[in-house]
Design an enzyme around this catalytic site. Sequence first.
Site, mmCIF file in Angstrom:
data_model
loop_
_atom_site.group_PDB
_atom_site.id
_atom_site.type_symbol
_atom_site.label_atom_id
_atom_site.label_comp_id
_atom_site.label_asym_id
_atom_site.label_seq_id
_atom_site.Cartn_x
_atom_site.Cartn_y
_atom_site.Cartn_z
ATOM 1 N N GLU A 133 -4.360 0.397 3.821
ATOM 2 C CA GLU A 133 -3.534 1.509 4.301
ATOM 3 C C GLU A 133 -4.303 2.828 4.317
ATOM 4 O OE1 GLU A 133 0.940 -0.142 3.436
ATOM 5 O OE2 GLU A 133 0.156 1.363 2.074
ATOM 6 N N THR A 155 2.618 -6.556 7.872
ATOM 7 C CA THR A 155 3.548 -5.425 7.769
ATOM 8 C C THR A 155 2.774 -4.155 8.128
ATOM 9 O OG1 THR A 155 3.165 -5.455 5.371
ATOM 10 C CG2 THR A 155 5.191 -6.456 6.173
ATOM 11 N N THR A 157 2.459 -5.303 0.330
ATOM 12 C CA THR A 157 2.747 -6.520 -0.360
ATOM 13 C C THR A 157 1.915 -7.593 0.243
ATOM 14 O OG1 THR A 157 4.650 -5.823 -1.235
ATOM 15 C CG2 THR A 157 5.123 -7.459 0.343
ATOM 16 N N THR A 189 10.996 4.323 8.207
ATOM 17 C CA THR A 189 11.318 5.007 9.450
ATOM 18 C C THR A 189 10.340 4.675 10.555
ATOM 19 O OG1 THR A 189 10.073 6.951 8.711
ATOM 20 C CG2 THR A 189 12.434 6.906 8.244
ATOM 21 N N LYS A 234 -1.677 -11.777 4.473
ATOM 22 C CA LYS A 234 -1.309 -10.411 4.808
ATOM 23 C C LYS A 234 -1.321 -9.560 3.555
ATOM 24 C CE LYS A 234 2.170 -8.480 4.461
ATOM 25 N NZ LYS A 234 2.728 -7.510 3.434
ATOM 26 N N ASN A 248 3.279 5.294 3.686
ATOM 27 C CA ASN A 248 4.315 4.925 2.724
ATOM 28 C C ASN A 248 5.460 5.924 2.664
ATOM 29 O OD1 ASN A 248 3.506 2.368 1.081
ATOM 30 N ND2 ASN A 248 1.602 3.491 1.449
#
Length: 398
Positions: free
Chosen positions: A269, A152, A190, A398, A179, A393
């Site tokens: 991230e 993701t 996640t 979007t 992942k 995040n």
Amino acid sequence: MFNYKITPLENGLENVQGFYCDAVNVGMRPDTEQGDVAFIRSEVPCNISAVFTSNTFQAAPIRHYQRYGKDFQTDFVLINAKNANAMTGEKGIEDIDTIISTLHQKLSVTNPVMSSTGVIGYRLPIDKICSAFDILDFSAKNSHKAARAIMTTDSFKKELAYCVELSDGSHFNIAAICKGAGMINPAMATMLCFIATDADIPKSDMDTLLHAGTEQSFNRISVDGDTSTNDTAMLLANGQSTAYNKEAFSAVLNQLMFELAMMILKDGEGANKLVAFEVKGAKNEEEARKASSALSNSLLVKTALFGEDPNWGRIASTIGASGVACDDTRLTIHYDDLLIYSDTFRELDKEREEQAYHIMKQEQFTVTCDLGMGEGAYTSYGCDLSYEYVKINAEYRT
């Protein structure tokens, strides 16, 4: 002591005898070069063991899995990205049944299971997912594509494989794709992880060793302190190598899962640093775990790591707020081997602050806190929290 040799292999799941995997793009992901529906298939039914999120709102794929009952076998795992199929109620489970019914029309499968990752609160695009069955090559071995398809916000694919050679000359292989980058505070586990092996491992050992491996790996990491609705770790074993040794399998499974957990942290991230939070000298192991986990989850600690600020006050205050027995006159804090706090050295002088600053510029280091209260010890793993995390995040949908 049983002798065995563990050798890393390239190409992930492709190494495991009797397993197949691939992925295609059916339009859920705008980048058509990256898949969004993947599968893992065994040519014979497998024993399967799994650990799932402790989040009360477990996603539909987990609830569907649990309806199979104890000790069922499967030969097929279907995975989709972009949609978590979480908080979708009974309709979400019915959608999985519809997808599986369509799969049965295309391929002979036994108790297929599904796993999903993506946005919460939307039902699966059934027609898109089912369209994959017309274009997937179920005899393919393409671990790289499968590993990329389940990503993701991950910035790189996560896959590993090992060959384990036993002293009698036999061998088995074990491999995994995984992942995870954000919404990471596994509590099971996640994140998704799919482990396949051709070892002839008894089902009872699978359950025991997977849970033990999870406790030493995924349950010790935190990117942002949030536990997903979909967290899953699955172990599938088809026994086709006919080889097995419990000690060797436990060692390689623990190694594989720990390395994957560290990959998740490194990919956190926008994360730049991987930090081990070692708490020792606690009253007992549970208190050490609470203090260590509080440190790996603390937003103030994470932002200090990002700013490379050797502010031991954030470490100390987090421990004090964690609810464990502690005493500021007994506490010591080290960054790697550098003492930055003790009852004797409460103020960080310029020389030690400069040394601490250089340690914090490293990509990896250890924060060790000795509470001086007992023999309990525990290590959690965390990362820094960057501007990029907020951006990713804030723009997730979007």
